[in-house]
Design an enzyme around this catalytic site. Structure first.
Site: not given
Ligand code: PGA
Length: 253
Positions: A9-11, A97, A99, A169, A175, A215, A236-237
């Site tokens: 997930n590149w956000k 998600h 966010e 999640e 994050g 994470s 994500g990251g």
């Molecule tokens: P993260 O994000 O790996 O940066 O914690 C995961 C996600 O939000 O899908």
């Protein structure tokens, strides 16, 4: 046997050049395993979906969107329909998600409409669920996850739900560098699978993939994947660095 699934997930990251370069690096670096022992997907921002889809078209890397709107077309300024995503080569779409739930304010009811529209439109939704830190501290994890799951899939037949993937999640792990321990993750994954079994029966519960996200790094992906109910990872990251993401894919393959 559930095939492992790793999605990036590149956000709201990358640009038109770095996104395509990252997608190409993921496609070439995962060519031995992607599509065979592990399903691999990348979820770039809407505006780069088409160029990323073209960049991975000769590979087994799939493309997913990070969101969609539930209406098929019309006066919905700024929104993107399921058929538009299908049209440009998307296979997957994230729904709910954290966010979008906690920053943008999406409700369970809206998320359910999105999951339903995604499936009707031929996309494979990844429904994200997970508790806030204060909810975990108040022993509300199971109540929250169960509400998000039941409301997010409300009214859908078992055939439709079989198109979905679930991603657990925990919001406090996203994050933050603070991953759930493999035991904490497995506990919730087991709970989710049992709940799905009650709702839709043994066969669906056996076949549906439940991903962990929050994470995930090359240093913890293998131990998470070793748990019996963790079928994949939503990253994500670490999905923004090709080497890290490829190491995570390898640990899942
Ligand atoms: P993260 O994000 O790996 O940066 O914690 C995961 C996600 O939000 O899908």
């Amino acid at each position: 046997m559930r095939k492992a699934f790793v999605a990036g997930n590149w956000k709201m990251n990358t640009d038109s050049h770095t996104g395509v370069a990252l997608a190409k690096a993921v496609a070439s670096g995962s060519s031995q395993v992607a599509g065979h022992s592990v399903t691999v997907a990348v979820c770039p921002p809407f505006v780069y979906l088409q160029s990323v889809a073209a960049a991975v078209s000769a590979s087994h890397v799939a493309v997913g969107a990070q969101d969609l709107y539930f209406e098929p077309k019309g006066a919905f300024t700024g929104e993107i329909s399921p058929s538009m995503l299908k049209d440009i080569g998307c296979t997957y779409v994230l729904c709910g998600h954290s966010e979008r739930r906690h920053v943008i304010g999406e409700t369970d009811e809206l998320i359910c409409k999105k999951v339903s529209a995604a499936i009707s439109g031929g996309l494979l939704p990844i429904l994200c669920v997970g508790e806030l830190l204060e909810e975990r501290d108040a022993s509300q994890t199971e109540a929250v996850v169960s509400r998000q799951l039941k409301n997010g899939l409300a009214g859908l037949s078992v055939e439709k739900v079989s198109a979905a993937t679930i991603a657990y999640e925990p919001v406090w792990a996203i994050g933050t560098g603070r991953t759930a321990t493999r035991q904490q993750a497995q506990e919730v994954h087991d709970f989710v699978r049992k709940l799905l079994q009650q709702m839709y029966g043994d066969e669906l519960a056996e076949e549906i993939r439940i991903l962990y996200g929050g994470s995930v790094k090359p240093g913890n992906s293998a131990e998470l994947m070793a748990e019996p109910d963790i079928d994949g990872l939503l990253v994500g990251g670490a999905s923004l660095k090709a080497d890290d993401f490829l190491a995570i894919i390898d640990s899942a393959a």
